[in-house]
Design an enzyme around this catalytic site. Structure first.
Site, PDB file in Angstrom:
ATOM      1  N   GLY A  87     -15.545   3.156   3.855  1.00  0.00           N
ATOM      2  CA  GLY A  87     -14.134   3.485   3.666  1.00  0.00           C
ATOM      3  C   GLY A  87     -13.516   3.034   2.368  1.00  0.00           C
TER       4      GLY A  87
ATOM      5  CG  HIS B 172      -6.864  -2.863   3.202  1.00  0.00           C
ATOM      6  ND1 HIS B 172      -6.124  -1.725   2.952  1.00  0.00           N
ATOM      7  CD2 HIS B 172      -8.085  -2.626   2.666  1.00  0.00           C
ATOM      8  CE1 HIS B 172      -6.874  -0.842   2.296  1.00  0.00           C
ATOM      9  NE2 HIS B 172      -8.066  -1.358   2.115  1.00  0.00           N
TER      10      HIS B 172
ATOM     11  CG  HIS C 236      -8.698  -3.118  -2.369  1.00  0.00           C
ATOM     12  ND1 HIS C 236      -9.649  -2.406  -3.062  1.00  0.00           N
ATOM     13  CD2 HIS C 236      -8.503  -2.454  -1.200  1.00  0.00           C
ATOM     14  CE1 HIS C 236     -10.012  -1.349  -2.349  1.00  0.00           C
ATOM     15  NE2 HIS C 236      -9.333  -1.356  -1.206  1.00  0.00           N
TER      16      HIS C 236
ATOM     17  CG  ASP D   1      -2.076   0.973   1.086  1.00  0.00           C
ATOM     18  OD1 ASP D   1      -3.233   0.515   1.018  1.00  0.00           O
ATOM     19  OD2 ASP D   1      -1.815   2.200   1.050  1.00  0.00           O
TER      20      ASP D   1
ATOM     21  CG  ASN E   9     -11.951  -0.636   3.970  1.00  0.00           C
ATOM     22  OD1 ASN E   9     -12.246  -1.166   5.037  1.00  0.00           O
ATOM     23  ND2 ASN E   9     -10.845   0.061   3.790  1.00  0.00           N
TER      24      ASN E   9
HETATM   25  P1  AMP Z   1      -9.663   1.417   0.269  1.00  0.00           P
HETATM   26  O1  AMP Z   1      -9.689   2.743   0.956  1.00  0.00           O
HETATM   27  O2  AMP Z   1     -10.103   0.255   1.109  1.00  0.00           O
HETATM   28  O3  AMP Z   1     -10.411   1.472  -1.053  1.00  0.00           O
HETATM   29  O4  AMP Z   1      -8.151   1.110  -0.034  1.00  0.00           O
HETATM   30  C1  AMP Z   1      -7.457   1.665  -1.098  1.00  0.00           C
HETATM   31  C2  AMP Z   1      -6.008   1.661  -0.714  1.00  0.00           C
HETATM   32  O5  AMP Z   1      -5.244   1.843  -1.883  1.00  0.00           O
HETATM   33  C3  AMP Z   1      -5.607   2.760   0.266  1.00  0.00           C
HETATM   34  O6  AMP Z   1      -5.092   2.164   1.453  1.00  0.00           O
HETATM   35  C4  AMP Z   1      -4.545   3.546  -0.507  1.00  0.00           C
HETATM   36  O7  AMP Z   1      -3.485   3.951   0.336  1.00  0.00           O
HETATM   37  C5  AMP Z   1      -4.085   2.554  -1.542  1.00  0.00           C
HETATM   38  N1  AMP Z   1      -3.557   3.091  -2.782  1.00  0.00           N
HETATM   39  C6  AMP Z   1      -4.085   4.076  -3.551  1.00  0.00           C
HETATM   40  N2  AMP Z   1      -3.343   4.260  -4.660  1.00  0.00           N
HETATM   41  C7  AMP Z   1      -2.328   3.360  -4.600  1.00  0.00           C
HETATM   42  C8  AMP Z   1      -1.221   3.042  -5.447  1.00  0.00           C
HETATM   43  N3  AMP Z   1      -1.002   3.682  -6.606  1.00  0.00           N
HETATM   44  N4  AMP Z   1      -0.373   2.050  -5.060  1.00  0.00           N
HETATM   45  C9  AMP Z   1      -0.575   1.401  -3.909  1.00  0.00           C
HETATM   46  N5  AMP Z   1      -1.606   1.640  -3.068  1.00  0.00           N
HETATM   47  C10 AMP Z   1      -2.466   2.618  -3.406  1.00  0.00           C
END
Ligand code: AMP
Ligand code: ZN
Length: 110
Positions: free
Chosen positions: A94, A103, A101, A35, A88
Site C-alpha cells: 500500500g 500514518h 512516513h 493527510d 506502509n
Molecule cells: P502511503 O499510501 O502509505 O504511501 O501514504 C501516502 C499518503 O499521502 C496517502 O494517505 C495520501 O492521501 C497522502 N498524500 C498524498 N499527497 C499528499 C499531499 N500533497 N499532502 C498531504 N497528503 C498527501
C-alpha cells in the site's frame, strides 16, 4: 538510500515548503501534517525531513529518534490517546509515496 532531497518527491517538497500542507508539528528532524485524503477522523503523516524511501532504509539513529519523538507528540496532542501507527512499506503493502512516513490514525481527536 538516504539523501538530503529527492527532486521528484512530493514529501521532500512539503518538507522544504515548495508544496503547501496543513502543518501540525515540527522538530529538527521531522514534520507532521494532515493527510490530504483522510481515512479516519484524525489522519496525520509524520515524515523525516531528509529523503529515504522507507523505514528500512532510514538507518540514522538521530533521525529515527526525532521522527518517533514527533510521532509521540502528535499522538498525545491530536488524538485522545487511542490511535493506530502505520508504515506502509512497498507497493504491494500500500505504499504510494516513496518517502518514509508514519500514518497516525484515530477515531477521536483530543
Ligand atoms: P502511503 O499510501 O502509505 O504511501 O501514504 C501516502 C499518503 O499521502 C496517502 O494517505 C495520501 O492521501 C497522502 N498524500 C498524498 N499527497 C499528499 C499531499 N500533497 N499532502 C498531504 N497528503 C498527501
Ligand atoms: Zn523525499
Amino acid at each position: 538510500m538516504m539523501r538530503e532531497e529527492n527532486l521528484d518527491c512530493i514529501f521532500c517538497k512539503i518538507a522544504n515548503g515548495e508544496i503547501p500542507s496543513k502543518l501540525i508539528g515540527e522538530n529538527e528532524h521531522a514534520i507532521a501534517f494532515l493527510d490530504l485524503y483522510p481515512k479516519a477522523p484524525v489522519h496525520i503523516l509524520v515524515v523525516p525531513k531528509i529523503h529515504s524511501e522507507n523505514i528500512l532504509l532510514l538507518d540514522n539513529s538521530s533521525i529515527l529518534t526525532g521522527l518517533f519523538e514527533l510521532i509521540r507528540e502528535v499522538a498525545a496532542t491530536s488524538t485522545d490517546g487511542q490511535f493506530k501507527l502505520q508504515f506502509n512499506t512497498g507497493e504491494r503493502e500500500g505504499q504510494s509515496v516513496f518517502h518514509t512516513h508514519a500514518h497516525v490514525l484515530s477515531q477521536q481527536s483530543k
